[in-house]
Design an enzyme around this catalytic site. Structure first.
Site, PDB file in Angstrom:
ATOM      1  N   ASP A 191       0.603   4.161  -2.643  1.00  0.00           N
ATOM      2  CA  ASP A 191       0.282   5.540  -2.223  1.00  0.00           C
ATOM      3  C   ASP A 191       1.340   6.526  -2.697  1.00  0.00           C
ATOM      4  O   ASP A 191       1.027   7.638  -3.123  1.00  0.00           O
ATOM      5  CB  ASP A 191       0.148   5.602  -0.690  1.00  0.00           C
ATOM      6  CG  ASP A 191      -1.056   4.811  -0.202  1.00  0.00           C
ATOM      7  OD1 ASP A 191      -1.126   4.490   0.993  1.00  0.00           O
ATOM      8  OD2 ASP A 191      -1.929   4.485  -1.062  1.00  0.00           O
ATOM      9  N   ASP A 229       0.848  -1.205   0.000  1.00  0.00           N
ATOM     10  CA  ASP A 229       0.000   0.000   0.000  1.00  0.00           C
ATOM     11  C   ASP A 229       0.878   1.247   0.000  1.00  0.00           C
ATOM     12  O   ASP A 229       0.574   2.245  -0.668  1.00  0.00           O
ATOM     13  CB  ASP A 229      -0.915  -0.001   1.238  1.00  0.00           C
ATOM     14  CG  ASP A 229      -1.959  -1.115   1.165  1.00  0.00           C
ATOM     15  OD1 ASP A 229      -2.720  -1.286   2.121  1.00  0.00           O
ATOM     16  OD2 ASP A 229      -1.980  -1.816   0.108  1.00  0.00           O
ATOM     17  N   ALA A 230       1.992   1.170   0.729  1.00  0.00           N
ATOM     18  CA  ALA A 230       2.884   2.340   0.848  1.00  0.00           C
ATOM     19  C   ALA A 230       3.433   2.711  -0.529  1.00  0.00           C
ATOM     20  O   ALA A 230       3.415   3.879  -0.928  1.00  0.00           O
ATOM     21  CB  ALA A 230       4.020   2.030   1.802  1.00  0.00           C
ATOM     22  N   GLU A 285     -26.170 -18.441 -12.771  1.00  0.00           N
ATOM     23  CA  GLU A 285     -25.423 -17.318 -12.181  1.00  0.00           C
ATOM     24  C   GLU A 285     -26.168 -16.769 -10.972  1.00  0.00           C
ATOM     25  O   GLU A 285     -27.399 -16.723 -10.973  1.00  0.00           O
ATOM     26  CB  GLU A 285     -25.272 -16.203 -13.224  1.00  0.00           C
ATOM     27  CG  GLU A 285     -24.627 -16.666 -14.525  1.00  0.00           C
ATOM     28  CD  GLU A 285     -24.734 -15.630 -15.632  1.00  0.00           C
ATOM     29  OE1 GLU A 285     -25.198 -14.496 -15.375  1.00  0.00           O
ATOM     30  OE2 GLU A 285     -24.365 -15.946 -16.781  1.00  0.00           O
ATOM     31  N   SER A 309     -35.824  -7.340 -18.319  1.00  0.00           N
ATOM     32  CA  SER A 309     -35.984  -7.924 -16.988  1.00  0.00           C
ATOM     33  C   SER A 309     -36.185  -9.427 -17.172  1.00  0.00           C
ATOM     34  O   SER A 309     -36.187  -9.926 -18.298  1.00  0.00           O
ATOM     35  CB  SER A 309     -37.186  -7.292 -16.286  1.00  0.00           C
ATOM     36  OG  SER A 309     -38.283  -7.290 -17.180  1.00  0.00           O
ATOM     37  N   LYS A 338     -28.007 -14.268  -8.650  1.00  0.00           N
ATOM     38  CA  LYS A 338     -28.723 -13.007  -8.895  1.00  0.00           C
ATOM     39  C   LYS A 338     -28.389 -12.097  -7.704  1.00  0.00           C
ATOM     40  O   LYS A 338     -28.981 -12.207  -6.633  1.00  0.00           O
ATOM     41  CB  LYS A 338     -30.222 -13.262  -8.992  1.00  0.00           C
ATOM     42  CG  LYS A 338     -30.996 -12.063  -9.519  1.00  0.00           C
ATOM     43  CD  LYS A 338     -32.444 -12.426  -9.790  1.00  0.00           C
ATOM     44  CE  LYS A 338     -33.203 -11.220 -10.310  1.00  0.00           C
ATOM     45  NZ  LYS A 338     -33.257 -10.111  -9.294  1.00  0.00           N
ATOM     46  N   LYS A 387     -29.883 -19.584 -17.457  1.00  0.00           N
ATOM     47  CA  LYS A 387     -29.937 -19.162 -18.863  1.00  0.00           C
ATOM     48  C   LYS A 387     -29.647 -20.360 -19.764  1.00  0.00           C
ATOM     49  O   LYS A 387     -28.716 -21.131 -19.480  1.00  0.00           O
ATOM     50  CB  LYS A 387     -28.872 -18.087 -19.159  1.00  0.00           C
ATOM     51  CG  LYS A 387     -28.957 -16.869 -18.254  1.00  0.00           C
ATOM     52  CD  LYS A 387     -27.789 -15.898 -18.473  1.00  0.00           C
ATOM     53  CE  LYS A 387     -27.949 -14.729 -17.531  1.00  0.00           C
ATOM     54  NZ  LYS A 387     -26.835 -13.760 -17.639  1.00  0.00           N
TER      55      LYS A 387
END
Ligand SMILES: CC(C)(CNC(=O)c1ccc(Oc2ccccc2)cc1)c1ccc2c(N)nc(N)nc2n1
Length: 322
Positions: free
Chosen positions: A34, A30-31, A108, A79, A110, A281
């Site tokens: 940054d 992170d350093a 999948e 939809s 939802k 699907k």
């Protein structure tokens, strides 16, 4: 030359964002991240002529809108029809297979969030629009830009649309409500409301603070890319740098779909996000085309909905108090 350094830093920081937020596999501390970010912010302040809204420095928010503009979807965001039990699910499969013969299914999660459509041109993020009424949605680009797992640049030269779900992970939801309790503010009822409330903020700094994330599942250009949702389309979306759900599953028949439904019903409470169902699907695009659509929903996809949890909780409370 500063411009070269700015472009190199943007590429490098985009790559680090991808490793951290999409692969969950950071290669720098992170350093160090940054420090590079501070260098880019300084250079961009010295070169306002090189401003780029897609720069990694713009993902912390800061834009405050007066109102939301509307955008008309290039293709409708459809939809889904719903089924609520095994019989209705098997009836969906029977009808589809009566028309196009035996089929495989792509299953999948939802995600209980809000449907979103992203637009890219020339490999660069252009805008994000909510589902709205399926035809016209709200331009929420300034807030979606703060979701760090969403790539601002992709290796795809043409125009590309990617659709999926923006959601608030359970951990972000708990943190947010804890903060609201401490500030004496009203808590959000559920992660879906919290995500919708966050993405509809006019001030993107607020959206940036909410810990939103996103998972992607549809490219309208799918049929041009291959023959199946699982796995050409999903692999294509992932190869561009988008997050897809590792729980997506290819099922060879409706019995395997039901096994998956039972599995997810058991593990649902342990998932890091809320789901209100499973989308099933027909996997083959040619068979999807043969099955077509009703007025508003595809005949080749259905949402199996879980019983609402709060209703179950309320019943338990009644029995407990009695
Ligand atoms: C299946 C589809 C409706 C996406 N597909 C489309 O939006 C779509 C839209 C036009 C299509 O073709 C047309 C093109 C032009 C005109 C009309 C249809 C085909 C698919 C859908 C909807 C909601 C989903 C959800 N909440 N979670 C997951 N995991 N998947 C989901 N999938």
């Amino acid at each position: 030359m500063s411009e070269d350094r700015i472009l190199a830093l943007r590429r490098q920081l985009n790559q680090y964002n991808y490793e951290y937020h999409v692969l969950d596999h950071p290669t720098v501390s992170d350093a160090e991240y940054d420090q590079l970010m501070r260098e880019l912010i300084t250079l961009e302040q010295q070169h306002p002529e090189l401003f780029d809204p897609n720069s990694p420095t713009q993902r912390v928010g800061g834009q405050v809108l007066e109102e939301f503009n509307k955008i008309t979807h290039k293709r409708p965001m459809l939809s889904l029809g719903d089924v609520f039990n095994k019989e209705e699910l098997f009836e969906f499969a029977r009808k589809a297979e009566a028309e196009v013969g035996p089929v495989e299914y792509c299953c999948e999660c939802k995600i209980d969030g809000l449907a979103m459509s992203l637009n890219y041109q020339g490999g660069r993020f252009q805008y994000a629009v909510t589902r709205g009424d399926g035809v016209v949605g709200e331009d929420v680009t300034h807030n979606v830009r703060t979701i760090k797992s969403i790539p601002m640049e992709i290796e795809y030269e043409g125009e590309l649309e990617v659709r999926g779900e923006v959601y608030m992970p359970k951990a972000s939801f708990e943190r947010l409500n804890q903060k609201r309790r401490e500030n004496g503010e009203e808590e959000f009822a559920n992660p879906r409301n919290a995500a919708a409330g966050s993405i509809r903020q006019l001030d993107s700094k607020v959206a940036a603070s909410r810990g939103l994330d996103a998972l992607w599942y549809h490219v309208p250009q799918g049929p041009q890319l291959g023959h199946h949702q699982h796995s050409e389309s999903l692999d294509f979306i992932h190869s561009l740098g988008f997050r897809i759900n590792p729980l997506n599953r290819l099922c060879r028949n409706i019995e395997e779909v039901w096994q998956f439904v039972e599995e997810l019903t058991l593990m649902r409470s342990d998932l890091p996000y809320e789901i209100d169902g499973i989308v099933i699907k027909v996997n083959d695009y040619e068979k999807q085309q043969q099955l077509g659509f009703t007025a508003k929903t595809p005949k080749w996809a259905i949402a199996y909905k879980f019983p609402a949890e709060e209703a179950v909780t309320r019943l338990e409370n009644i029995f407990v108090t009695v």
